[in-house]
Scaffold this motif. Structure first.
Motif, short mmCIF file in Angstrom:
data_model
loop_
_atom_site.label_atom_id
_atom_site.label_comp_id
_atom_site.label_asym_id
_atom_site.label_seq_id
_atom_site.Cartn_x
_atom_site.Cartn_y
_atom_site.Cartn_z
N UNK A 1 -24.45 -32.29 -25.75
CA UNK A 1 -23.43 -31.52 -26.46
C UNK A 1 -23.43 -30.08 -25.93
N UNK A 2 -22.27 -29.63 -25.51
CA UNK A 2 -22.13 -28.25 -25.04
C UNK A 2 -22.05 -27.34 -26.25
N UNK A 3 -23.02 -26.44 -26.38
CA UNK A 3 -23.07 -25.52 -27.51
C UNK A 3 -22.39 -24.18 -27.20
N UNK A 4 -22.45 -23.77 -25.94
CA UNK A 4 -21.82 -22.52 -25.54
C UNK A 4 -21.79 -22.45 -24.02
N UNK A 5 -20.90 -21.63 -23.49
CA UNK A 5 -20.83 -21.44 -22.04
C UNK A 5 -20.21 -20.08 -21.75
N UNK A 6 -20.61 -19.48 -20.65
CA UNK A 6 -20.14 -18.16 -20.26
C UNK A 6 -20.52 -17.93 -18.81
N UNK A 7 -20.08 -16.82 -18.23
CA UNK A 7 -20.46 -16.54 -16.86
C UNK A 7 -19.71 -15.36 -16.27
N UNK A 8 -19.91 -15.15 -14.98
CA UNK A 8 -19.29 -14.04 -14.28
C UNK A 8 -18.79 -14.50 -12.92
N UNK A 9 -17.61 -14.00 -12.54
CA UNK A 9 -17.01 -14.28 -11.24
C UNK A 9 -16.94 -12.97 -10.46
N UNK A 10 -17.44 -12.97 -9.24
CA UNK A 10 -17.31 -11.81 -8.36
C UNK A 10 -16.11 -12.06 -7.46
N UNK A 11 -15.08 -11.21 -7.56
CA UNK A 11 -13.81 -11.51 -6.90
C UNK A 11 -13.57 -10.71 -5.62
N UNK A 12 -13.75 -9.37 -5.69
CA UNK A 12 -13.41 -8.55 -4.52
C UNK A 12 -14.36 -7.36 -4.39
N UNK B 1 -23.82 -1.67 6.54
CA UNK B 1 -22.42 -1.99 6.76
C UNK B 1 -21.81 -0.93 7.67
N UNK B 2 -21.11 -1.38 8.68
CA UNK B 2 -20.39 -0.46 9.54
C UNK B 2 -19.13 -0.01 8.80
N UNK B 3 -19.10 1.23 8.36
CA UNK B 3 -17.99 1.73 7.55
C UNK B 3 -16.79 2.18 8.39
N UNK B 4 -16.84 1.96 9.70
CA UNK B 4 -15.71 2.30 10.56
C UNK B 4 -15.45 3.80 10.57
N UNK B 5 -14.17 4.16 10.38
CA UNK B 5 -13.80 5.57 10.42
C UNK B 5 -13.88 6.23 9.04
N UNK B 6 -14.47 5.53 8.06
CA UNK B 6 -14.61 6.10 6.71
C UNK B 6 -15.96 6.82 6.62
N UNK B 7 -15.97 8.09 6.97
CA UNK B 7 -17.22 8.84 6.96
C UNK B 7 -17.69 9.15 5.54
N UNK B 8 -16.77 9.08 4.56
CA UNK B 8 -17.11 9.33 3.15
C UNK B 8 -16.99 8.03 2.34
N UNK B 9 -17.48 6.96 2.90
CA UNK B 9 -17.29 5.65 2.30
C UNK B 9 -18.08 5.49 1.01
N UNK B 10 -17.43 4.89 0.02
CA UNK B 10 -18.06 4.43 -1.21
C UNK B 10 -17.56 3.01 -1.47
N UNK B 11 -18.26 2.32 -2.42
CA UNK B 11 -17.90 0.93 -2.69
C UNK B 11 -17.73 0.68 -4.18
N UNK B 12 -16.99 -0.37 -4.47
CA UNK B 12 -16.82 -0.85 -5.83
C UNK B 12 -16.66 -2.36 -5.80
N UNK B 13 -16.86 -3.00 -6.94
CA UNK B 13 -16.74 -4.46 -7.01
C UNK B 13 -15.93 -4.83 -8.24
N UNK B 14 -15.12 -5.88 -8.10
CA UNK B 14 -14.32 -6.40 -9.21
C UNK B 14 -14.97 -7.68 -9.73
#
Length: 427
Positions: free
Chosen positions: A112-123, A225-238
Motif C-alpha cells: 500500500x502506497x502511504x505517501x510519495x514525493x520527490x524532486x526533479x532537476x530540470x535546468x 567548468x570552462x565558462x567561456x567568455x563569461x569572466x563573471x560567471x555564476x550559476x543557478x539551478x531550476x
C-alpha cells in the motif's frame, strides 16, 4: 569487598562508553538494500538506482535516475513480512519509450502506497554577472548574458551510475552537454549525489545538516567548468518539488531562524520547503541552509550565499504539458491520469554573493540539501554547548556560595574557639 564492587562498576561504565564509541553510538533503524539498474537487461542509459529502506513500521523506496529528467522519487509503503517480494518493479521497455506511464509499480498486491514525493532537476543556468549583484532574476533566458543547460536534452549525456555509485552513495554525473555551445560541461563537472542513512546523526561536512533514517542528503556540485567568455560567471539551478497531495494546501518555504551557529558558523537560519505546511509530520520536505561552498575543503571562509526564487505552483495544464515532467520517473509512477492531481511547485536557486569573486575565483561550487519525510530537523543547542554555558554561568555562583559558606563557617569557628574574658582574667 566494597572497593572491588565499586571498581567493577567503574569498569562496566567504561566498557559501555567504549562500546558506544566503537559502534558510533547508533542502532540501525532501517535495513538498506541497493539495486543498480534493477530489471534492466539491455541498454540502461545513465542508469537507475533503487534503494529499499525497510523499517519496522514502514518502508521507504528511493529511486534516483537520469533516465529522462534527473529525478529523485521517494515512495513510502507499508512493511510486508515477505522481505523478498516487497520491492518495486521497473518496466524498462516503458522507461525507454516515449510513454513511460506505469513503468514503476509495486508488484505485490499487498503493498500500500502511504505517501510519495520527490524532486526533479530540470535546468542549469550560467549567467555573466557583470553588475556583481548575484541576482539570477535580472537575466533573461533570451539574453546573451545567460546560457541554459537543459538536463533533458538529447545532447546532454549522463555517465552510467553503475560506474560511480555504491550502496549508500548514489552519484549522477553529466558526461557532456551540447558540444556546439560556446561552453560545454564535460567529464563529470556537474554532479548530483545522494547519501542514504539507516540511523540519525549529523553530516561530517559543512553545513553539518542533521539527518535520520527518513532523509537523504544531496550535494549539487559544479567544478572545473570552462565558462567561456563569461569572466563573471555564476550559476543557478531550476527544480520541481512534488508530492502526491491534492487538497492539503499550497506548498510553502519556511525560513526558520536560529540563535546558535554551532554547526554552520555564521549561518543563523535554515529553509524548509514543505509539502504539507499544516501537517508536516505526514508530509515531505526539501531542506537547505542558505550557504554553499566555493572550495572542496569546506570552511566558513569558502562559504557564499544560496538565494531562492519561488516557489511557484504549477497549474494542471502546466503539469500535463511540461516535457521535464512527462519525461520523468514521476510521470512513470503516477501515470497520465494522475499526474494532474500531483502537487508540484518549481523553485530556482542561485549560488553566489556580491564581491565573492564569482564562480571563476575557484571554479567550484557545492550546495547541500535534504530530501525527507516528516517534520524537518531543526537546529538546537547541543548538550555540549548547554554544559559549557551551564558551567560558565554556574561555576561563579557555586564559587560565591561556597565562598560565602566558607567565610561564615570560618568566622563561626574563630568565635567558638576564641578564649572568653572570664578565662583570661587575672586572679
Amino acid at each position: 569487598m566494597a572497593i572491588t564492587r565499586g571498581l567493577g562498576r567503574v569498569v562496566s561504565v567504561l566498557v559501555s562508553i567504549a562500546f558506544v564509541v566503537l559502534t558510533n553510538g547508533y542502532t540501525p533503524k532501517r535495513q538498506l538494500n541497493t539495486y543498480l539498474n534493477p530489471d534492466c537487461t539491455d541498454e540502461c542509459g545513465g542508469g537507475l538506482a533503487y534503494v529499499k529502506a525497510r523499517g519496522d513500521e514502514d518502508t521507504l523506496h528511493f529511486v534516483f535516475t537520469t533516465v529522462g529528467t534527473p529525478t529523485a522519487l521517494v515512495i513510502r509503503t507499508n512493511t510486508l513480512t515477505d522481505r523478498e517480494h516487497d520491492k518495486l518493479s521497473f518496466n524498462w521497455d516503458k522507461l525507454r519509450s516515449n510513454d513511460t506511464a506505469g513503468a514503476i509499480f509495486a508488484k505485490n498486491p499487498l503493498t500500500k502506497v502511504l505517501y510519495s514525493y520527490g524532486i526533479i532537476f530540470t535546468r542549469l543556468f550560467q549567467y555573466n554577472d557583470t553588475s556583481d549583484d548575484a541576482d539570477l532574476s535580472h537575466y533573461s533566458t533570451s539574453g546573451p548574458e545567460l546560457t541554459v543547460y537543459d538536463f533533458l536534452a538529447d545532447d546532454t549525456e549522463w555517465e552510467n551510475l553503475m560506474d560511480t555509485s555504491s550502496d549508500e552513495l548514489i552519484v549522477l554525473k553529466i558526461h557532456q552537454t551540447d558540444p556546439t555551445k560556446s561552453t560545454v560541461i564535460v567529464n563529470g563537472s556537474l554532479t548530483i549525489q545522494f547519501h542514504l542513512f539507516d540511523h540519525g546523526d549529523r553530516s561530517d561536512d559543512l553545513p553539518h545538516l542533521e539527518y535520520n533514517e527518513d532523509i537523504t542528503h544531496f550535494d549539487f556540485i559544479l567544478h572545473d567548468i570552462d565558462t567561456g567568455n563569461m569572466s563573471n560567471a555564476r550559476y543557478g539551478v531550476e527544480t520541481i518539488f512534488f508530492s502526491m497531495d491534492t487538497d492539503k494546501g499550497d506548498m510553502a518555504i519556511e525560513d526558520v531562524k536560529s540563535i546558535d551557529d554551532e554547526y554552520s558558523p555564521g549561518v543563523f537560519s535554515i529553509n524548509n520547503l514543505v509539502s504539507r505546511p499544516a501537517e508536516k509530520a505526514n508530509g515531505g520536505f526539501l531542506q537547505w541552509k542558505p550557504i554553499c561552498y566555493m572550495k572542496a575543503t569546506r570552511s566558513r571562509a569558502a562559504g557564499t550565499a544560496v538565494k531562492k526564487y519561488g516557489p511557484q505552483t504549477l497549474t494542471v495544464a502546466e503539469k500535463m504539458s511540461t516535457n521535464f515532467i512527462n519525461n520523468s520517473i514521476a510521470y512513470a509512477f503516477y501515470k497520465a491520469d494522475k499526474i494532474g492531481d500531483v502537487k508540484m511547485t518549481y523553485s530556482n536557486f542561485s549560488f553566489g554573493l556580491s564581491k565573492d569573486g564569482f564562480f571563476t575565483k575557484n571554479n567550484y561550487t557545492a550546495w547541500t540539501g535534504s530530501l525527507g519525510y516528516g517534520v524537518p530537523p531543526a537546529d538546537k543547542i547541543s548538550t555540549l554547548v548547554i554544559g559549557v554555558i551551564s558551567a560558565g554561568l554556574g561555576l561563579p555562583i557555586v564559587l560565591m556560595v561556597f565562598g560565602g559558606v566558607f567565610v561564615c563557617v570560618k568566622k563561626r569557628f574563630r568565635k567558638s574557639t576564641s578564649p572568653s574574658f572570664s578565662e583570661n582574667r587575672i586572679n
